[in-house]
Each structure stands twice: as C-alpha cells, then as structure tokens.
Design a protein around this motif. Structure first.
Motif, mmCIF file in Angstrom:
data_model
loop_
_atom_site.group_PDB
_atom_site.id
_atom_site.type_symbol
_atom_site.label_atom_id
_atom_site.label_comp_id
_atom_site.label_asym_id
_atom_site.label_seq_id
_atom_site.Cartn_x
_atom_site.Cartn_y
_atom_site.Cartn_z
ATOM 1 N N ARG B 57 50.429 39.802 41.516
ATOM 2 C CA ARG B 57 49.426 40.634 42.179
ATOM 3 C C ARG B 57 48.577 41.379 41.174
ATOM 4 O O ARG B 57 49.055 41.818 40.131
ATOM 5 N N CYS B 58 47.304 41.508 41.508
ATOM 6 C CA CYS B 58 46.394 42.311 40.701
ATOM 7 C C CYS B 58 46.917 43.744 40.662
ATOM 8 O O CYS B 58 47.209 44.324 41.707
ATOM 9 N N PRO B 59 47.091 44.310 39.478
ATOM 10 C CA PRO B 59 47.651 45.652 39.394
ATOM 11 C C PRO B 59 46.752 46.709 40.057
ATOM 12 O O PRO B 59 47.205 47.807 40.348
ATOM 13 N N LYS B 60 45.496 46.385 40.299
ATOM 14 C CA LYS B 60 44.587 47.372 40.866
ATOM 15 C C LYS B 60 44.508 47.292 42.394
ATOM 16 O O LYS B 60 44.632 48.297 43.072
ATOM 17 N N CYS B 61 44.295 46.039 42.912
ATOM 18 C CA CYS B 61 44.072 45.936 44.357
ATOM 19 C C CYS B 61 45.161 45.146 45.076
ATOM 20 O O CYS B 61 45.159 45.090 46.300
ATOM 21 N N GLY B 62 46.057 44.501 44.336
ATOM 22 C CA GLY B 62 47.160 43.792 44.984
ATOM 23 C C GLY B 62 46.849 42.371 45.406
ATOM 24 O O GLY B 62 47.719 41.665 45.921
ATOM 25 N N VAL B 76 41.871 37.614 35.391
ATOM 26 C CA VAL B 76 40.877 38.356 36.152
ATOM 27 C C VAL B 76 41.212 38.243 37.635
ATOM 28 O O VAL B 76 41.609 37.183 38.116
ATOM 29 N N CYS B 77 41.087 39.353 38.331
ATOM 30 C CA CYS B 77 41.287 39.352 39.776
ATOM 31 C C CYS B 77 39.969 38.940 40.413
ATOM 32 O O CYS B 77 38.937 39.554 40.172
ATOM 33 N N LEU B 78 40.012 37.846 41.195
ATOM 34 C CA LEU B 78 38.760 37.341 41.774
ATOM 35 C C LEU B 78 38.267 38.244 42.905
ATOM 36 O O LEU B 78 37.135 38.128 43.353
ATOM 37 N N PHE B 79 39.106 39.148 43.342
ATOM 38 C CA PHE B 79 38.734 40.021 44.455
ATOM 39 C C PHE B 79 38.023 41.273 43.956
ATOM 40 O O PHE B 79 36.935 41.596 44.410
ATOM 41 N N CYS B 80 38.629 41.957 42.955
ATOM 42 C CA CYS B 80 38.029 43.225 42.493
ATOM 43 C C CYS B 80 37.521 43.145 41.054
ATOM 44 O O CYS B 80 37.047 44.134 40.520
ATOM 45 N N ARG B 81 37.629 41.963 40.409
ATOM 46 C CA ARG B 81 37.150 41.718 39.042
ATOM 47 C C ARG B 81 37.911 42.495 37.959
ATOM 48 O O ARG B 81 37.467 42.555 36.817
ATOM 49 N N HIS B 82 39.029 43.097 38.327
ATOM 50 C CA HIS B 82 39.833 43.792 37.329
ATOM 51 C C HIS B 82 40.393 42.765 36.323
ATOM 52 O O HIS B 82 40.783 41.673 36.715
ATOM 53 N N GLU B 83 40.397 43.124 35.028
ATOM 54 C CA GLU B 83 40.920 42.211 33.994
ATOM 55 C C GLU B 83 42.105 42.830 33.271
ATOM 56 O O GLU B 83 42.092 44.015 32.971
HETATM 57 ZN ZN LIG Z 1 42.139 43.123 42.106
#
Ligand SMILES: [Zn+2]
Ligand SMILES: [Zn+2]
Lengths: 104, 425
Positions: B57-62, B76-83
């Motif tokens: 899971r993306c550590p920022k948005c899950g 990279v999270c394709l949902f919130c672009r967090h890297e």
């Molecule tokens: Zn994310």
C-alpha cells in the motif's frame, strides 16, 4: 550507405597492424599473401563487429577487487643458448581464463 | 589491508607433503569436510516482513496501484503520485562489510536452494474484497484482483526460487533503450541479413528482470609455471638472409596472491549461464556489471510492467564457476609481477582456496530485443543494461555480402602487392 562510412574505417584501422609487417619484410614474394590475408581479416573483423561472439563480461577488471601484495619467487633452472624462437612456447600469462592443471 | 604475518607455511608446495599435523586441520581437510557436510542453511534473512499479505500500500493514501517510475528509480503511487523507495540492501543487510572475515558459505534467504516440488502458482486472499487471486511466479510477481482492482504482489519468499533477496530497479526508460538498440543496429546495417533489416522493430524491446547471484568472497590462489628471460639476441648471415637468434634463462616461477572480490555477478538461470557457440548468451553476459550496490529490498511493485525470469541455479551448482572466476582474477592480479620475463610465462599448475563467500540473489534490469534467425534458428539479442545503458548485441550477418566485401578487399590488396613486386623487380 551511412554505415559503410562507419564500418570500413573501423575495419581498416584494425587491419593496418596485420598488413604492416608485409611491407617491412625482406622477401617481396611474401607480399602476395596480402590478398588472401587481407580478405580473410576483413571477413573476420566485420563478422566480429556484427556478431560480437568474442565478447563477455570482463570480471577480472570490472569487479571490485582488492588484492594483497603478490608473493612468490623464481629459480633459474635452465639456459637456452641458441634458439630462433623469439618467445616462450605456450605463453598464457595474459590468458587468464585458460585453465591449467589444478593442484588441489 | 596488511599482510598477515601469522600465515602458516604452504607445506603442499615444498616437495612431498609432510605427515598431517594433529591441529589445525589442513586446507584440504577443511575443504573435504565442507564438501561432505550438509549444505549450509540461509544465514541472512531478507524477507520483507511488512509486505507479507501481498498488498503493497502507498504509505500516503493506501492505494495498491503502485509501480516503478524508471526516471527516478522510485516506487510511485498511481493514485496520489507519492514516491518512495525500499532501503538499499547494501546497508540493510550489511553486505558492504566483512568480506575478509567471511567463513564458509553464507547464503541469503532469497538465494536458498530451489525446490522443484514447490508450485509456481501462489494464491492470495485479496485484502480488499476477500477473493482468491493467483500469481504464476515463473513469469510474473503481481496480479490484479478481478473484483476490486487491488494489486497483489508476491513479496513473501517461497522456496521455488522465484523471489530473490533484492531488486535493482530499472533506470533507463523504454524510449532510451529503443534509441540505443536502434543506434547499435543502425551501425551494422551494411552486412546485416536482409530479413533482419526488414523485420527490425526495436519497439518490441522487453524490459526483463533477470535472476543473478551476487557474490562477495575472499580467496587465495597460487600459480606455478615456467618463465623465460632473454639474455642475448644476435643475427647471423645465412646465404642471402639474416637470421635472428636468441639466448635465454629459464626459470621455475611461482606466485601467490590473496584477494577479496565484492559483488561478482553470475547468471542465476541455467539457460542464460550457458554461454556456447549455439546461442548468443554472451551478449547478455557482456552488459555486466550493474551498480549492484544500489539494489533495494525485494518489493514486487518494482516489477509491475516488466517481465521476470525465474532463477534455477543453486549456490552449490555455481561454486565451480566461482572458483574458476577467482582463478582468473588471481591470474590477472599476478600478471603485473611478471615483467622480468620478457619472453613470457607459461602457467602449468594452479590452485584456489576460497576462505569464505556470501551469496545474495538479485533481480537485475535488462532491456532485451530479440530476433530469431529463421535459417538456423539462432536467437540473436541486443541487450541494454537498464542501469548503465551499456549496449551489446548480435546482428545476423549476410554471408554472401560479407564474402563479396572480403574478396573485394583481398583483390585490391593483391593488386597493390603485385604492383609493388613489379616495381621492386
Ligand atoms: Zn498514494
Ligand atoms: Zn479484491
């Protein structure tokens, strides 16, 4: 034809050292070997440039290696007083991957 | 890096071997014991515990929509672009240190023996909706849940050899790889097989993670042979010719060297490791080395969008190859000490003692363009190291064209030679 300009100078540059001895040789009849030898060398060099069959990872050079000072010694065991050979038979000191007899 | 003064004498080389001392055991005995004993069990645990449930899971948005962004080498999270990225294994598992202190064979858990009886198919219970999702680990490490679109990753090491200890992320983008492949083939058009030129579509390049074993080791090797030093050179007149003669001293030469190697890299797939005339695997081997120090902890999200190949070689199977490469490395190390022998050295005997080795399984990134030559079935590759950009390839040659060129060059040279002969006559 762009690649002809790129390929041929490379081939000729590698060919030059092969052919120079012929120019320097005393006996000019040797010159007649220039045709077959040059042709053969051209074939081989271009083939190698395309297929790269001789290439592999040079781990001896491209790996992180840290060696302690080389140890060892040498003992004079013989003398050759007269030979036409200008070097030792079977010199493999730079052919690191040619395996010889394992002593254990 | 100082010479160890307490080095025991190498009795094996001073004539017939003396009776074995009661202790410590000789090198031969130690080696025999090591061979007879069971294969060591993994001693470096590399499983990424936080990803055991298959969900990364993306550590920022899950979100589980995670993949590698090649330009940064980060996830990279394709949902919130967090890297973000996994930690480097070099520091995480202490791989950079202690090579000289290694004893025996140290194997990281991802490099453990492959078990043929373990299935390639791993089934997960999706953490999002509870559905069952299967992943075929022989070629993929990720799958999407059909129902809720969660991405499930094979992050737990399974004993089928599919999950390595570490992964070195792709860095070169596909477009960069295509440009290099185009350039490589472009320089080799004139004598290329006509069919290859017609069918050449570099856009078909595939990003593949290939399995490698990365080895640290310390060893000592010894070489014995004969060297010659020229003592005199003179010419004698024989008829019309001058003949050159030489006199030389002959020496028995012996050299020993101790060394460590850091991140020696070997193919972990038997297919790729088989470098023979019948294939062009040497091409893939030639793009080594990789910057393996930058490899990160295993996380299957790095593999999204890429192919992968499964490892099928075990440490025990690669040990002879390690010894072979160490012998070559030692030979290259001692070659600088042979300058005195200006007529050359002929090595006749050699030996190797591997004091210790550490084996880590890694996925390394390669862009591969392949072309099967129809006339002989040979599979030609153009391979790009997706970290360094080093490119090497095999382009099928048109033998008639090459023959024509060689005959032309030969004829021109023969013409020049004949003219010179006539002129000198
Ligand atoms: Zn994310
Ligand atoms: Zn689901």
């Amino acid at each position: 034809m762009i690649d002809l300009a790129q390929t041929l100078p490379q081939v000729l540059a590698q060919l030059a050292p092969v052919l120079v001895p012929f120019a320097a040789e005393d006996s000019p009849v040797w010159l007649l070997l220039a045709g077959p030898l040059g042709g053969g060398a051209t074939y081989w060099l271009i083939y190698r440039y395309y297929r790269n069959t001789d290439k592999s990872h040079e781990f001896e050079r491209d790996t992180l290696i840290s060696a302690k000072p080389v140890q060892g010694g040498e003992t004079r065991v013989d003398h050759i007083s007269r030979t036409r050979d200008k070097d030792i038979d079977g010199d493999n000191s730079s052919r690191h991957r040619q395996r010889v007899r394992r002593i254990h | 890096m100082t010479q160890d003064p307490a080095e025991p004498p190498r009795s094996a080389y001073d004539g017939p071997p003396p009776p074995p001392p009661p202790s410590p055991p000789s090198l031969e005995e130690e080696l025999a014991a090591a061979k007879a004993g069971p294969e060591p069990t993994p001693s470096i645990e590399t499983v990424n515990e936080s990803l055991r449930d298959g969900l990364n899971r993306c550590p920022k948005c899950g979100s589980t929509d995670v993949q590698l962004r090649a330009s940064t080498g980060q996830l990279v999270c394709l949902f919130c672009r967090h890297e973000w990225q996994e930690e480097r294994v070099e520091e995480d598992f202490g791989l950079g240190h202690g090579i000289e202190e290694l004893e025996g064979t140290v194997i990281a858990s991802g490099a453990a023996d492959i078990r043929a009886d373990v299935s390639d198919v791993v089934t997960f219970k999706c953490g999002g909706c509870g559905a069952e999702v299967s992943v075929d680990t022989s070629s993929a490490m990720n799958a999407r849940c059909h129902w809720c679109r969660h991405t499930l990753n094979v992050n737990e090491q399974i004993p089928n050899g599919a999950v390595p200890d570490a992964v070195l992320p792709f860095k070169l983008t596909k477009d960069e790889a295509i440009a290099r492949i185009r350039d490589f083939a472009g320089k080799r058009r004139l004598f290329a097989l006509g069919r290859f030129k017609q069918e050449f579509v570099p856009d078909n390049v595939l990003g593949v993670y290939l399995p490698y074993l990365v080895i640290d080791a310390h060893a000592e090797s010894e070489y014995r042979g004969v060297g010659e030093v020229q003592t005199r050179r003179w010419t004698e007149k024989q008829g019309d010719n001058n003949v050159t003669y030489y006199a030389a001293d002959v020496y028995q030469v012996e050299r020993q060297v101790k060394y460590t190697v850091d991140d020696l890299t070997m193919e972990g797939s038997a297919d790729r490791a088989n470098i023979a005339k019948e294939n062009t695997n040497n091409i893939i081997n030639t793009i080594l080395p990789f910057d393996t120090k930058n490899a990160v902890r295993w996380n299957a999200s790095y593999l999204v969008g890429f192919n992968s190949e499964k490892r099928d070689l075990n440490v025990a199977e690669l040990k002879p190859k390690l010894e072979d490469q160490l012998l070559s490395i030692g030979r290259s190390q001692v070659s600088g000490s042979l300058r005195k022998f200006d007529r050359g050295v002929r090595w006749e005997q050699e030996s190797i003692a591997v004091g210790g080795s550490r084996w880590v399984a890694m996925y390394l990134p390669v862009w591969l363009y392949s072309y099967q030559q129809q006339s002989n079935g040979l599979l030609h590759y153009i391979a790009v190291n997706a970290r360094t950009g080093e490119t090497m390839g095999s382009v099928p040659v048109s033998h008639p064209k090459l023959l024509l060129a060689s005959i032309t060059v030969g004829t021109v040279l023969e013409g020049i030679a004949a003219a010179l002969l006539v002129a000198s006559a």
